[in-house]
Write a protein that holds these residues in place. Structure first.
Motif, short mmCIF file in Angstrom:
data_model
loop_
_atom_site.label_atom_id
_atom_site.label_comp_id
_atom_site.label_asym_id
_atom_site.label_seq_id
_atom_site.Cartn_x
_atom_site.Cartn_y
_atom_site.Cartn_z
N UNK A 222 -56.45 -15.75 26.07
CA UNK A 222 -57.59 -15.42 25.22
C UNK A 222 -57.48 -16.14 23.88
N UNK A 223 -58.56 -16.17 23.14
CA UNK A 223 -58.52 -16.74 21.79
C UNK A 223 -57.55 -15.93 20.94
N UNK A 224 -56.71 -16.63 20.18
CA UNK A 224 -55.68 -15.94 19.41
C UNK A 224 -55.25 -16.81 18.24
N UNK A 225 -54.56 -16.19 17.29
CA UNK A 225 -54.05 -16.86 16.10
C UNK A 225 -52.58 -16.45 15.93
N UNK A 226 -51.72 -17.45 15.77
CA UNK A 226 -50.28 -17.21 15.62
C UNK A 226 -49.88 -17.04 14.16
N UNK A 241 -52.53 -12.49 16.67
CA UNK A 241 -53.65 -11.59 16.88
C UNK A 241 -54.60 -12.20 17.90
N UNK A 242 -55.25 -11.33 18.68
CA UNK A 242 -56.30 -11.78 19.58
C UNK A 242 -57.66 -11.59 18.92
N UNK A 243 -58.60 -12.41 19.32
CA UNK A 243 -59.96 -12.33 18.79
C UNK A 243 -60.73 -11.27 19.58
N UNK A 248 -60.49 -12.19 28.12
CA UNK A 248 -59.13 -12.31 28.66
C UNK A 248 -58.08 -11.56 27.85
N UNK A 249 -58.52 -10.76 26.88
CA UNK A 249 -57.54 -10.07 26.03
C UNK A 249 -56.50 -9.33 26.86
N UNK A 254 -49.84 -15.17 29.45
CA UNK A 254 -48.57 -15.15 28.74
C UNK A 254 -48.14 -13.75 28.30
N UNK A 255 -48.93 -12.73 28.62
CA UNK A 255 -48.57 -11.32 28.38
C UNK A 255 -48.32 -11.01 26.90
N UNK A 256 -49.08 -11.65 26.01
CA UNK A 256 -48.81 -11.49 24.58
C UNK A 256 -49.65 -10.41 23.91
N UNK A 257 -50.66 -9.88 24.58
CA UNK A 257 -51.57 -8.93 23.94
C UNK A 257 -50.87 -7.59 23.67
N UNK A 258 -51.08 -7.08 22.44
CA UNK A 258 -50.64 -5.72 22.11
C UNK A 258 -51.81 -5.02 21.44
#
Length: 311
Positions: A222-226, A241-243, A248-249, A254-258
């Motif tokens: 998903x769209x995200x910012x590191x 953070x995810x947008x 796809x959140x 990559x299993x990064x969503x929290x």
């Protein structure tokens, strides 16, 4: 017919010899890890009755993975990087460390050397007709809730085509486009003026997508910012953070969503006065809470190979 030879003296002697367990030279920790991983592989070959064709297909796959430069991407896609976060979360709970902004994976696309600005940084170096203006702002705080001065907040994300500067296969982006760093003042505030990112997919002909295809998995994020956030008296934070609203959140390869890392996106006006490309813009407020050093040390610094460039 299944053949089980793992426990034989011949194989166990082979494993000890391959890892050079009896030596006093070299690196004892590397010998230990090599022996364990090689043992696990040999045991899996027995247990799964892997054929020589399957083994050599794996060897050739790793050759392709190296040629494509995608080992770090695959580490994210197979959950290895997430697993490391799970272990660090568990270690924090055991050490009674609570309350900080959740960590999540770094990913493979950081570049060191972005220019550091005081308080505010406009990081959209290149025009992008397909991306609207975005402001990301917030306050860096300590576990006591007080603002943290002199913290450095680094930020990087993709453009509207899903490409990162320094890794863009089209060669269209300038160095450090959509990458920047801000040093906080006494109020702990930071702000990035940028463009709305989109998610990205693994290179379709690359080794990572090849394996994902075999697993019937997609390779999209998903769209995200590191973010990296560092401070002299706090542990380094690696997060993203995810947008909000991206479909796809909760299906990130990559299993990064929290859950705590999906802040609201708010529509605002007044972007022209901020130097943005349009008066109407979107804003994300993302406050960051750092956790204290552990016995005077930062146990969150991960040493790995990273690209660096001069701004």
């Amino acid at each position: 017919m299944t053949v089980n030879v793992f426990d034989s003296k011949e194989v166990q002697d082979l494993l000890r010899a391959a890892a050079n367990l009896g030596s006093q030279d070299g690196n004892a920790r590397i010998r230990q890890i090599t022996h364990r991983l090689l043992s696990d592989l040999f045991k899996a070959i027995d247990d799964l009755d892997m054929t020589p064709d399957e083994i050599w297909a794996g060897v050739h796959y790793f050759n392709k993975l190296g040629r494509d430069g995608e080992a770090a991407l695959l580490a994210a896609g197979l959950g290895l990087e997430k697993y490391l976060d799970i272990r660090m979360d568990a270690a924090d709970r055991e050490a009674d460390i609570h309350g900080g902004t959740p960590r999540t994976i770094e990913g493979p696309l950081y570049v060191a050397g972005a220019p550091v600005r005081d308080g505010v940084s406009k990081i959209d170096v290149d025009p992008d007709d397909n991306a609207g203006p975005l402001v990301i702002r917030g306050t860096v705080k300590g576990s006591d809730g007080q603002p943290v001065a002199d913290a450095v907040v680094e930020c990087w994300h993709a453009n509207s085509k899903g490409f990162y500067s320094h890794f863009d296969p089209t060669g269209a982006q300038s160095d450090f486009n959509l990458r920047g760093a801000v040093r906080t003042g006494a109020d702990g505030k930071y702000e990035f003026r940028t463009l709305m990112p989109v998610g990205y997919g693994c290179p379709p002909q690359g080794a990572t997508q090849q394996l994902l295809d075999a697993l019937a998995r997609h390779g999209n994020r998903p769209a995200h910012v590191h973010f990296f956030v560092t401070s002299e008296n706090s542990r380094k934070l690696t997060t993203q953070i995810n947008i909000e609203g991206d479909p796809l959140i909760w299906d990130d390869f990559a299993y990064a969503t929290r859950e705590e890392l999906v802040p609201r996106v708010v529509r605002k006006h007044g972007g022209t006065a901020l130097g943005l490309k349009a008066d109407a813009y979107q804003e994300i407020e993302f406050d960051i809470v750092l956790t204290p050093l552990v016995q005077g040390k930062d146990n969150q610094i991960v040493n790995r190979l990273r690209l660096a460039a001069a701004a």
